[in-house]
Design a protein around this motif. Structure first.
Motif, PDB file in Angstrom:
ATOM      1  N   VAL A  53      38.136  28.589  39.453  1.00 29.16           N
ATOM      2  CA  VAL A  53      38.533  30.153  39.505  1.00 29.16           C
ATOM      3  C   VAL A  53      40.134  30.302  39.193  1.00 29.16           C
ATOM      4  CG1 VAL A  53      38.693  32.246  40.992  1.00 29.16           C
ATOM      5  CG2 VAL A  53      36.815  30.486  41.361  1.00 29.16           C
ATOM      6  N   ILE A  54      40.442  31.296  38.298  1.00 31.46           N
ATOM      7  CA  ILE A  54      41.857  31.575  38.146  1.00 31.46           C
ATOM      8  C   ILE A  54      41.901  33.070  38.424  1.00 31.46           C
ATOM      9  CG2 ILE A  54      43.419  31.913  36.092  1.00 31.46           C
ATOM     10  CD1 ILE A  54      42.060  29.935  34.650  1.00 31.46           C
ATOM     11  N   THR A  55      42.795  33.268  39.364  1.00 37.94           N
ATOM     12  CA  THR A  55      42.957  34.546  40.004  1.00 37.94           C
ATOM     13  C   THR A  55      44.587  34.874  40.098  1.00 37.94           C
ATOM     14  OG1 THR A  55      42.009  36.262  41.254  1.00 37.94           O
ATOM     15  CG2 THR A  55      42.571  33.869  42.487  1.00 37.94           C
ATOM     16  N   ALA A 104      37.109  33.955  35.935  1.00 41.13           N
ATOM     17  CA  ALA A 104      38.364  34.912  36.168  1.00 41.13           C
ATOM     18  C   ALA A 104      37.931  35.879  37.283  1.00 41.13           C
ATOM     19  CB  ALA A 104      38.762  35.444  34.936  1.00 41.13           C
ATOM     20  N   GLY A 105      38.884  35.509  38.307  1.00 41.26           N
ATOM     21  CA  GLY A 105      38.935  36.658  39.176  1.00 41.26           C
ATOM     22  C   GLY A 105      39.869  37.912  39.042  1.00 41.26           C
ATOM     23  N   VAL A 106      39.657  38.910  38.587  1.00 43.05           N
ATOM     24  CA  VAL A 106      40.517  39.887  37.763  1.00 43.05           C
ATOM     25  C   VAL A 106      40.681  40.706  38.935  1.00 43.05           C
ATOM     26  CG1 VAL A 106      41.436  41.387  36.259  1.00 43.05           C
ATOM     27  CG2 VAL A 106      39.805  39.649  35.709  1.00 43.05           C
ATOM     28  N   ASN A 107      41.785  40.530  39.967  1.00 43.15           N
ATOM     29  CA  ASN A 107      42.118  41.259  41.057  1.00 43.15           C
ATOM     30  C   ASN A 107      42.624  42.429  40.857  1.00 43.15           C
ATOM     31  OD1 ASN A 107      43.947  39.107  40.425  1.00 43.15           O
ATOM     32  ND2 ASN A 107      45.391  40.040  42.146  1.00 43.15           N
ATOM     33  N   GLY A 108      43.456  42.553  39.720  1.00 43.13           N
ATOM     34  CA  GLY A 108      44.277  43.840  39.351  1.00 43.13           C
ATOM     35  C   GLY A 108      44.567  44.139  38.104  1.00 43.13           C
ATOM     36  N   SER A 189      35.742  43.736  49.417  1.00 41.76           N
ATOM     37  CA  SER A 189      35.165  42.509  49.293  1.00 41.76           C
ATOM     38  C   SER A 189      35.328  41.685  48.373  1.00 41.76           C
ATOM     39  CB  SER A 189      33.492  42.994  49.727  1.00 41.76           C
ATOM     40  OG  SER A 189      32.998  43.544  48.402  1.00 41.76           O
ATOM     41  N   PHE A 190      36.175  41.740  47.587  1.00 43.64           N
ATOM     42  CA  PHE A 190      36.445  41.109  46.375  1.00 43.64           C
ATOM     43  C   PHE A 190      36.735  39.487  46.321  1.00 43.64           C
ATOM     44  CE2 PHE A 190      39.539  39.083  43.175  1.00 43.64           C
ATOM     45  CZ  PHE A 190      38.832  39.289  42.186  1.00 43.64           C
ATOM     46  N   GLU A 191      37.325  39.220  47.420  1.00 46.67           N
ATOM     47  CA  GLU A 191      37.571  37.633  47.693  1.00 46.67           C
ATOM     48  C   GLU A 191      36.229  36.878  48.091  1.00 46.67           C
ATOM     49  OE1 GLU A 191      41.566  36.328  46.655  1.00 46.67           O
ATOM     50  OE2 GLU A 191      40.196  35.200  47.784  1.00 46.67           O
TER      51      GLU A 191
END
Ligand code: T3D
Length: 262
Positions: A53-55, A104-108, A189-191
């Motif tokens: 995972v890339i975030t 890809a964990g696109v947090n923002g 709840s993203f994470e």
């Protein structure tokens, strides 16, 4: 290896690579790109890792090149070609070639090379707080880090070109509508949802996932006949794998399979 601008942890079967310059929305420096490339290689070499995972840390995913990075030199003397070849190009090819699923964990916000970074991953899970902009044009540059190759293959030529020549911002729901991301989940709840998705992939027959990545990407530039032939060869290998035996046995025994990624 001790990292300074990223963090890298293996938790169970999932490796977590977090860009760690939150004050600059995880803008990329040469050091950060180098560290990220090393971490991607570690994930590839570690048999215990079955999904990467890339975030990003903080409120940004990645704001592209750090425009204040002094190591680039004076603004009118930057060695763009050398810099790209030494840094981003290595990172992007490392991710694309990884024979394991990469999420890809696109947090923002993702801007410039940050969009390309997300596009190099196999799946994009976005927080409802995520947004995307091809910021290159706003500073008189062209897309790089594979943006000209990856983005049109994900959203189609017309939309990719429009986004790249306007620099318009795409919010998360619009990104889902145009196929730029696979899923949007609430920021709160993203994470949790990102972790659940990565763990689900990590429990699958991950070498078959790795082979599917290669087959499907290659098929974009091959003929149908060439692709059919490659499928036959790769399926012959997959058919000799322990995960295939386990999958069929579990089906016949009416139980859940226990895949090992081999
Ligand atoms: O070889 C080469 O070097 C060429 C390679 C080029 C590849 C590229 O990626 S080119 C594109 C570079 N990126 C950009 O142009 C994006 C610049 N940033 C922005 O447009 C905005 O910051 C965002 C739209 C991404 C986010 O806006 P917002 O309002 O949410 O945040 P902000 O207030 O602008 O930024 C927060 C902080 O992060 C701020 O620092 P400060 O003022 O609080 O100390 C800002 O300067 C910093 N920051 C954001 N992006 C970058 C950055 N610092 C350095 N470089 C950045 N790219």
């Amino acid at each position: 290896m001790a990292y300074e601008q990223i963090s890298y942890q293996v938790e169970g079967s999932v490796a977590w690579l977090r860009l760690a310059r939150p004050d600059r929305l995880n803008a990329l420096t040469s050091q950060l790109s180098g560290e990220a490339s090393e971490a991607v290689a570690s994930a590839g070499a570690d048999d215990a890792v079955r999904c990467l995972v890339i975030t990003g840390e903080g409120r940004g995913f990645c704001a592209g090149q750090d425009l204040k990075d002094p190591s680039l030199g004076a603004v009118d003397e930057i060695d763009f070609a050398g810099h790209l070849r030494r840094t981003y190009n290595q990172l992007i090819t490392g991710i694309v070639a990884l024979p394991k699923p990469v999420v890809a964990g696109v947090n923002g916000v993702a801007a410039g090379a940050g969009v390309s970074l997300a596009c190099a991953c196999d799946v994009r899970i976005a927080s409802s707080a995520a947004s995307f902009l091809q910021a290159f044009i706003k500073i008189g540059l062209v897309p790089d880090s594979g943006g000209n190759y990856l983005l049109p293959r994900i959203v189609g030529f017309a939309k990719a070109l429009e986004l790249s020549i306007t620099g318009d911002t795409v919010e998360a729901e619009e990104a889902l509508r145009i196929g730029l991301v696979n899923r949007v989940v609430p920021e709160e709840s993203f994470e949790h949802e990102l972790r659940a998705y990565a763990e689900r992939l990590a429990a699958m027959p991950t070498s078959a996932i790795g082979a599917t990545k290669v087959l499907m990407r290659d098929a974009l530039s091959l003929s149908l006949e060439e692709t059919l032939e490659r499928e036959a060869a790769v399926q012959a290998e997959a058919g000799r794998s322990p995960d295939f035996v386990e999958g069929v046995t579990a089906f016949i025994e009416k139980r859940a399979p226990r895949f090992t990624g081999r």
